[in-house]
Design an enzyme around this catalytic site. Structure first.
Site, PDB file in Angstrom:
ATOM      1  N   TYR A   1      -4.597  -0.775   9.766  1.00 24.13           N
ATOM      2  CA  TYR A   1      -5.308  -0.635   8.499  1.00 24.13           C
ATOM      3  C   TYR A   1      -6.299   0.507   8.663  1.00 24.13           C
ATOM      4  O   TYR A   1      -6.769   0.808   9.759  1.00 24.13           O
ATOM      5  CB  TYR A   1      -5.969  -1.930   8.023  1.00 24.13           C
ATOM      6  CG  TYR A   1      -4.944  -2.926   7.553  1.00 24.13           C
ATOM      7  CD1 TYR A   1      -4.418  -2.846   6.270  1.00 24.13           C
ATOM      8  CD2 TYR A   1      -4.461  -3.912   8.412  1.00 24.13           C
ATOM      9  CE1 TYR A   1      -3.444  -3.737   5.842  1.00 24.13           C
ATOM     10  CE2 TYR A   1      -3.488  -4.803   7.992  1.00 24.13           C
ATOM     11  CZ  TYR A   1      -2.984  -4.707   6.708  1.00 24.13           C
ATOM     12  OH  TYR A   1      -2.016  -5.582   6.294  1.00 24.13           O
TER      13      TYR A   1
ATOM     14  N   HIS B   1      -4.685   5.982  -0.846  1.00 25.13           N
ATOM     15  CA  HIS B   1      -5.160   5.933   0.539  1.00 25.13           C
ATOM     16  C   HIS B   1      -4.057   6.281   1.543  1.00 25.13           C
ATOM     17  O   HIS B   1      -4.343   6.494   2.714  1.00 25.13           O
ATOM     18  CB  HIS B   1      -5.700   4.534   0.830  1.00 25.13           C
ATOM     19  CG  HIS B   1      -7.067   4.493   1.433  1.00 25.13           C
ATOM     20  ND1 HIS B   1      -7.903   5.586   1.568  1.00 25.13           N
ATOM     21  CD2 HIS B   1      -7.766   3.448   1.959  1.00 25.13           C
ATOM     22  CE1 HIS B   1      -9.040   5.212   2.132  1.00 25.13           C
ATOM     23  NE2 HIS B   1      -8.977   3.930   2.384  1.00 25.13           N
TER      24      HIS B   1
ATOM     25  N   ASN C   1      -9.426   1.312   8.125  1.00 29.61           N
ATOM     26  CA  ASN C   1     -10.770   1.279   8.705  1.00 29.61           C
ATOM     27  C   ASN C   1     -10.799   1.163  10.221  1.00 29.61           C
ATOM     28  O   ASN C   1     -11.865   1.273  10.822  1.00 29.61           O
ATOM     29  CB  ASN C   1     -11.583   0.145   8.082  1.00 29.61           C
ATOM     30  CG  ASN C   1     -11.787   0.348   6.597  1.00 29.61           C
ATOM     31  OD1 ASN C   1     -11.426   1.378   6.040  1.00 29.61           O
ATOM     32  ND2 ASN C   1     -12.376  -0.636   5.952  1.00 29.61           N
TER      33      ASN C   1
ATOM     34  N   ASN D   1     -13.829   5.721   6.011  1.00 32.37           N
ATOM     35  CA  ASN D   1     -13.895   4.775   7.123  1.00 32.37           C
ATOM     36  C   ASN D   1     -12.812   4.990   8.181  1.00 32.37           C
ATOM     37  O   ASN D   1     -13.027   4.689   9.355  1.00 32.37           O
ATOM     38  CB  ASN D   1     -13.867   3.338   6.602  1.00 32.37           C
ATOM     39  CG  ASN D   1     -15.162   2.970   5.917  1.00 32.37           C
ATOM     40  OD1 ASN D   1     -16.238   3.433   6.304  1.00 32.37           O
ATOM     41  ND2 ASN D   1     -15.087   2.154   4.878  1.00 32.37           N
TER      42      ASN D   1
ATOM     43  N   TYR E   1       0.805  -1.225   0.000  1.00 36.27           N
ATOM     44  CA  TYR E   1       0.000   0.000   0.000  1.00 36.27           C
ATOM     45  C   TYR E   1       0.839   1.278   0.000  1.00 36.27           C
ATOM     46  O   TYR E   1       0.289   2.376  -0.010  1.00 36.27           O
ATOM     47  CB  TYR E   1      -0.925   0.009   1.222  1.00 36.27           C
ATOM     48  CG  TYR E   1      -1.817  -1.188   1.296  1.00 36.27           C
ATOM     49  CD1 TYR E   1      -2.905  -1.323   0.442  1.00 36.27           C
ATOM     50  CD2 TYR E   1      -1.577  -2.212   2.210  1.00 36.27           C
ATOM     51  CE1 TYR E   1      -3.728  -2.433   0.487  1.00 36.27           C
ATOM     52  CE2 TYR E   1      -2.397  -3.322   2.270  1.00 36.27           C
ATOM     53  CZ  TYR E   1      -3.466  -3.431   1.407  1.00 36.27           C
ATOM     54  OH  TYR E   1      -4.277  -4.529   1.456  1.00 36.27           O
TER      55      TYR E   1
END
EC number: 3.1.1.29
Length: 188
Positions: free
Chosen positions: A64, A19, A66, A112, A14
């Site tokens: 993560y 994000h 969320n 989120n 990632y």
């Protein structure tokens, strides 16, 4: 102590995704302010140092996206830091790529990571620096878009947005956040 929290997802997969612009900003601040992220606790990677005579904590939640609030609440509690001293940096689909926008409160807006942060902090009144990543085109799913890498065309705008976000963080060390917000939101 002032806390700057950049939201994102941990791991190489990632690293350079849309994000993770919050993580990118924390990495930039870590270099600029010479604060190594050498502590791992509370499901986060963080470092503490002094900038302009002020004690500063930089953090990247490793939960993560969320579940970001699961890191931030215990961290603030442990160091007895009021929510007023927190600035959260994250990506925003509703802003054009490369645009930054500061806010002092608000809803999660479908994000989120912010939803989790609001839930765990018990308030939506905390300072935020939003970095625009734009919206997907050609029917691409939002999840694929936010977890995708920036295009070559987007890279320069994102690098500049990360720099501007870092400058906004630095300005907030010297001025009230509302003043910094008015200054940076006025920039086009």
């Amino acid at each position: 102590m002032l806390v700057f929290a950049g939201l994102g997802n941990p791991g190489k997969t990632y690293e350079n995704t849309r994000h993770n612009v919050g993580f990118m900003t924390i990495d930039e601040l870590s270099k600029e302010w010479n604060i190594p992220l050498d502590k791992t606790k509370f499901n986060g990677q963080y470092g503490i140092g002094f900038v302009s005579g002020k004690k500063v904590l930089l953090v990247k939640p490793l939960t993560y996206m969320n579940l970001s609030g699961e890191c931030l609440r215990p961290l603030l509690d442990y160091y007895e830091i009021p929510v007023d001293n927190l600035k959260v940096i994250y990506d925003d689909l509703d802003l054009p790529t490369g645009r930054i926008r500061l806010r002092t409160k608000g809803s999660a807006g479908g994000h989120n990571g912010i939803k989790s942060t609001i839930q765990h902090l018990g308030t939506s009144e905390f300072n935020r620096i939003r970095i625009g990543i734009g919206r997907p085109v050609n029917g691409m799913k939002v999840v694929d878009y936010v977890l995708g890498a920036f295009t070559d065309e987007e890279e320069p705008a994102i690098k500049e947005a990360v720099r501007q976000s870092a400058k906004a963080c630095e300005a907030s060390l010297e001025k009230p956040f509302l003043e910094v917000m008015n200054e940076f939101n006025a920039k086009v």
